[in-house]
Scaffold this active site. Structure first.
Site, PDB file in Angstrom:
ATOM      1  N   GLU A 256       0.886  -1.173   0.000  1.00 33.49           N
ATOM      2  CA  GLU A 256       0.000   0.000   0.000  1.00 33.49           C
ATOM      3  C   GLU A 256       0.913   1.209   0.000  1.00 33.49           C
ATOM      4  O   GLU A 256       1.614   1.449   0.984  1.00 33.49           O
ATOM      5  CB  GLU A 256      -0.880   0.016   1.266  1.00 33.49           C
ATOM      6  N   CYS A 295      -2.851   8.776   3.146  1.00 34.56           N
ATOM      7  CA  CYS A 295      -2.618   8.203   1.811  1.00 34.56           C
ATOM      8  C   CYS A 295      -3.824   8.429   0.916  1.00 34.56           C
ATOM      9  O   CYS A 295      -3.701   8.412  -0.303  1.00 34.56           O
ATOM     10  CB  CYS A 295      -2.331   6.712   1.934  1.00 34.56           C
TER      11      CYS A 295
END
Ligand code: NAP
Length: 521
Positions: A256, A295
């Protein structure tokens, strides 16, 4: 100053050397030191594998689900202390700290309940049974069987609690022991969270280990039943991916990473309406929440040319209401960046964006924070830029400035053109689309859906219920293609797949159906 400890081989380990020092990002006062020196990573791995693994594997999904629910209950008791630590360690506002901590508790609870709903099973069924020959006697079925290795979780600094919770919930529910490694800069919060989890003894010994500081040679020691779930920068992901011993080990790697997320305003949306309001509210929150250190934060905002001036003015007004400073001061709405190096990277990043975009709001430099000593702290005010030629630009699509920074640009109102601009980001975790026009949404999905992991559609009918595009809900997949890492986490049972092997089983239908139905051989 506190010395944070690792937990390996069933005991707490305090390093004696090689410390990194953590500072309060508002005052720069030293608050803790971190090191993993002296940890025997091989022994730690074997302890998790030989002690934690079998103890967890003996249990069924429902039993492990109950443990997750109990863990969430225990950790909830520490919520106030964790929020205070988060303010000190990361400079988060109370609201931002809750976003992280409550997000972790929510994920643990979601997967606890999922375990209960799966019940007393030891594997999961994937799809329907399949007739494989002329007679219906020879039968096939796909099953998900939990792996028998160790899950190594490496987390980014920006979600010290959620990063642990969302990953550990999935691995533990599948019966895999976890070795969790928080980012060093926010390890004070992460260590406290994991310490409570370990001290609670809800999970058997060896099920949960903690490494504060570097991972030493841990990643060189993994095998084909092990999993690495990494969250962090794309550059770190690349160095982990290309670690020859890891690549050759057969261990799974889930990444990720960075993401140049985009918000797109549909041409049907006009100022004053409900959908317009939710677009502005979401974008403003996505820029400022956790000081843009998310993010999933919006980095690029694409609006029809006709709406550009109004969006710019209204967004600038909204950002101007934000108060940057020390969250201990109650008037402050946005805290500092987490570290000196994050501040340095944000200043350099805005300078890079300014090569192809002009400043609309903010200075792109360090500012003094309200309630903080002058000249101290890693404060950076919300910053909005405008790029007049997003098709020719590159940095705005490629350079993630990990702070409260976004770039506004116009498109011609055509969904395919907007989708092309979004895809220039090389793959995003989330794209948010604001429109009440179903044809526009469908066109966008067809043209650009594959360039994002999650499409969040804001419209009038759901305006009152939207959590914000940055919220990664455990029911929905988290992860995106390309630059975003190509990984997949969460998404209900989909989040368990990383920790299981899909096995195709064929044979006598009576045997197979019994395996698929009751798990009793
Ligand atoms: P980072 O510098 O890449 O660090 C991430 C983690 O990797 C930290 O725990 C770090 O430990 C560890 N690490 C660094 N080098 C390593 C190595 N060679 N071997 C093993 N572990 C290593 O990222 P960050 O600054 O913490 O986080 C910010 C980045 O994460 C941003 O780019 C953001 O977009 C991304 N992020 C992505 C997601 C997502 O879900 N896609 C979520 C959050 C953040 P140390 O801290 O000890 O160096």
């Amino acid at each position: 100053m506190v010395t944070l400890k690792s937990h390996v081989l069933g005991q707490w380990h305090e390093a004696r050397s090689d410390f990194a020092t953590l500072v309060d990002p508002c005052t720069e006062a030293e608050i803790a030191r971190v090191s993993s020196a002296g940890v025997d990573f091989g022994a730690a791995l074997e302890f998790a594998r030989r002690r934690g693994g079998p103890a967890l594997a003996e249990l069924d999904f429902a039993s492990r689900g109950r443990m997750l629910l109990e863990l969430a209950r225990v950790l909830r008791e520490d919520r106030d202390e964790l929020i205070a630590l988060s303010l000190l360690n990361t400079g988060a506002t109370r609201r931002d700290a809750k976003f992280d901590i409550d997000g972790a508790l929510h994920a643990l609870t979601h997967y606890g309940e999922l375990g209960l709903s799966i019940g007393e099973r030891r594997w999961l069924v994937d799809g329907e049974g399949i007739q494989l020959a002329r007679s219906a006697r020879f039968w096939g079925q796909h099953l998900w069987i939990p792996l028998r290795g160790v899950a190594v979780h490496i987390n980014a600094f920006n979600f010290p609690a959620w990063g642990f919770g969302e990953k550990a919930a999935c691995a533990l529910l599948c019966g895999m022991p976890v070795i969790t490694k928080p980012a060093t800069s926010s390890a004070l919060v992460a260590e406290r969270f994991v310490r409570s989890a370990i001290d609670s003894r809800v999970f058997p010994e060896g099920a949960l280990s903690l490494i504060v500081g570097g991972t030493g040679d841990l990643l060189n020691r993994l095998g084909p039943q092990d999993v690495v779930a990494f969250t962090g920068a794309a550059s770190t992901a690349l160095s982990i991916r290309t670690t020859a011993s890891l690549a050759g080990s057969g261990a799974r790697l889930n990444v990720e990473a960075d993401s140049l997320n985009a918000a797109v305003l549909g041409p049907d949306v006009v100022s004053g309406g409900e959908t317009w309001a939710v677009f502005l509210r979401d974008v403003e929150r996505e820029i400022t929440q956790k000081s843009g250190q998310k993010c999933t934060a919006v980095r690029r905002i694409f609006v029809p040319q006709a709406q550009l001036a109004t969006v710019r003015a209204e967004l600038r007004d909204a950002l101007a209401r934000s108060v940057t400073g020390n969250p201990q001061d109650e008037s402050v709405t946005m805290g500092p960046l987490a570290t000196a190096s994050q501040l340095q990277a944000a200043v350099a990043g805005v300078a890079r964006l300014r090569e192809e975009a002009g400043l609309v709001h903010g200075s792109g430099t360090r500012v003094d924070g309200k309630g903080a000593p002058s000249g101290k702290g890693f404060f950076f005010a919300p910053t909005l830029l405008q790029c007049d030629d997003p098709r020719a630009a590159s940095a705005i699509h490629e350079h993630e400035v990990f702070g409260p920074v976004a770039t506004l640009a116009a498109y011609d109102g055509n969904a395919r053109f907007a989708a092309d601009l979004v895809a220039r980001g090389g793959g995003t975790l989330v794209t948010s689309l604001y429109s009440d026009d179903r044809a526009f949404v469908a066109d966008f999905l067809q043209a650009g859906g594959a360039a994002t992991g999650r499409l969040y559609v804001g419209s009038e009918k759901v305006a009152a219920q939207l959590p914000g595009s940055g919220a990664a809900l455990p029911q929905l997949l988290h992860g995106g293609p390309g630059r975003a890492g190509g990984g997949q986490e969460l998404g209900g049972t989909r989040g368990l797949e990383l920790y299981m092997q899909r096995v195709a089983i064929s044979g006598d239908r009576a045997i197979i159906e019994r395996l698929a139905g009751s798990n009793e051989a």
